[in-house]
Design an enzyme around this catalytic site. Sequence first.
Site, short mmCIF file in Angstrom:
data_model
loop_
_atom_site.label_atom_id
_atom_site.label_comp_id
_atom_site.label_asym_id
_atom_site.label_seq_id
_atom_site.Cartn_x
_atom_site.Cartn_y
_atom_site.Cartn_z
N ASP A 162 -5.77 -4.78 6.28
CA ASP A 162 -6.95 -4.16 5.68
C ASP A 162 -8.02 -5.24 5.44
O ASP A 162 -9.19 -5.07 5.79
CB ASP A 162 -6.54 -3.50 4.36
CG ASP A 162 -7.61 -2.56 3.84
OD1 ASP A 162 -8.53 -2.23 4.60
OD2 ASP A 162 -7.52 -2.16 2.67
N TYR B 138 0.80 -1.22 0.00
CA TYR B 138 0.00 0.00 0.00
C TYR B 138 0.84 1.27 0.00
O TYR B 138 0.29 2.37 0.03
CB TYR B 138 -0.91 0.04 1.24
CG TYR B 138 -2.17 -0.79 1.12
CD1 TYR B 138 -2.23 -1.91 0.31
CD2 TYR B 138 -3.30 -0.44 1.86
CE1 TYR B 138 -3.38 -2.66 0.23
CE2 TYR B 138 -4.45 -1.20 1.78
CZ TYR B 138 -4.49 -2.31 0.97
OH TYR B 138 -5.63 -3.06 0.89
N LYS C 237 2.67 -14.28 5.69
CA LYS C 237 2.72 -15.33 4.67
C LYS C 237 4.20 -15.62 4.41
O LYS C 237 4.69 -15.57 3.26
CB LYS C 237 1.99 -14.84 3.41
CG LYS C 237 1.82 -15.89 2.34
CD LYS C 237 0.70 -16.86 2.60
CE LYS C 237 0.67 -17.94 1.54
NZ LYS C 237 -0.34 -18.98 1.79
N ASP D 197 -3.73 -17.09 5.33
CA ASP D 197 -4.89 -17.85 4.79
C ASP D 197 -5.50 -18.72 5.89
O ASP D 197 -6.72 -18.78 6.05
CB ASP D 197 -4.52 -18.67 3.55
CG ASP D 197 -3.13 -19.27 3.59
OD1 ASP D 197 -2.42 -19.04 4.59
OD2 ASP D 197 -2.75 -19.98 2.65
#
Length: 361
Positions: free
Chosen positions: A248, A124, A191, A224
């Site tokens: 987010d 971002y 991740k 996930d």
Amino acid sequence: MPHAVTLIPGDGTGPEISEATRRVLEATGVQFDWDVRQAGAETLAKQGTVLPDEVIESIKRTRVGLKGPITTPVGRGQRSANVTLRKQLDLYANLRPAKTYQGLRSRYENIDLVIVRENTEDLYAGIEFQRGTSEYEELLAMIGRTTGHHIDPNSAMSIKYISVAATRRIVKFAFEYARANKRRKVTAVHKANIMRMSDGLFLSTAHEVAREYPDIQYEDRIVDNMCMQLVQKPEQYDVLVLPNLYGDIISDLSAGLIGGLGVAPGANIGSNYAVFEPVHGSAPKYAGQNKVNPMAMMFSGVMMLRHLEERDAALRLEKALMQTLAEGKSVTYDLKPRPDDPGAVGTSQVADAIIERLKSF
Ligand code: NAD
């Protein structure tokens, strides 16, 4: 002394929910000296920018902002006012509580999560390359030379970067928040199994910081798996700390768990300034209809009152919101079993009901 606060109504449905929130905040008896500053669609049309400099200057003076949502025109060259504001004021921590209240239509009970999202870097940060530009071709050539990966030039690229300094301060923020608010556990979300460099650095830095807080439980989860766990057993989680993009997404997921965006508050906090705003966007299709739920912004107002050390007023406003939710009468369409429920009230009527309640305690 009244509290000086920069009030940014925003655009779309922002002005309506901001007005409703300003009214209930004033009804707590706390005195405010509002510095109202425009940003968004109107200033884009008049001044060519969604975020005029005077908005930043005002917050630098007052140190506290209360903000309605601002529309981000998709792919039209304008950077998001929200991202720019957070970057320019170095509001590095995005704090988004998600709590079940009686009266909310949620599939769950007893959710009490706090999402701590890093607000300044990751995908971002806005470091992006457009296809066909000379800079992009230069970058692709360098990537080809150094890694052997030959990327299709008919592509575009957004850079994901994560630093030790920004990770340290956000993870420390999460632990300090946990300690100050008597929370039991911090979960770092990442991740790192796939993005071994950027998320790997986030994870190893989080591990290091966690060692400085032996009084608080610490664990990590792959993002996930975290999504699945939150849907299956959200009550097992407490404070989550995440890089910007995952933060987010997971905060909207968490808003969904507790009953929707209409009640999900947020705060952007830095070392010097803080800006409070709902998680949701400007919902432009409802603009000017006195329809959307002002409670997410009102709960953001509760967070602002705590920040201003107006604890008693914060408690009273929170209680008035909770009672209004539990009663389920003076609530907007999104909190009714069906969106066309004829008993749903409008934005300003929610404010009227809360002001009435505040009079009784
Ligand atoms: P959104 O949150 O504005 O709306 C999505 C849907 O959620 C709405 O159509 C509505 O059904 C519901 N909703 C949202 N807020 C509600 C409320 N207060 N009461 C009742 N229902 C509500 O999301 P979007 O449509 O993806 O975004 C619209 C614009 O807002 C975009 O330009 C986006 O970039 C911007 N945005 C701004 C912020 C911010 O200012 N911080 C945050 C998110 C999105």
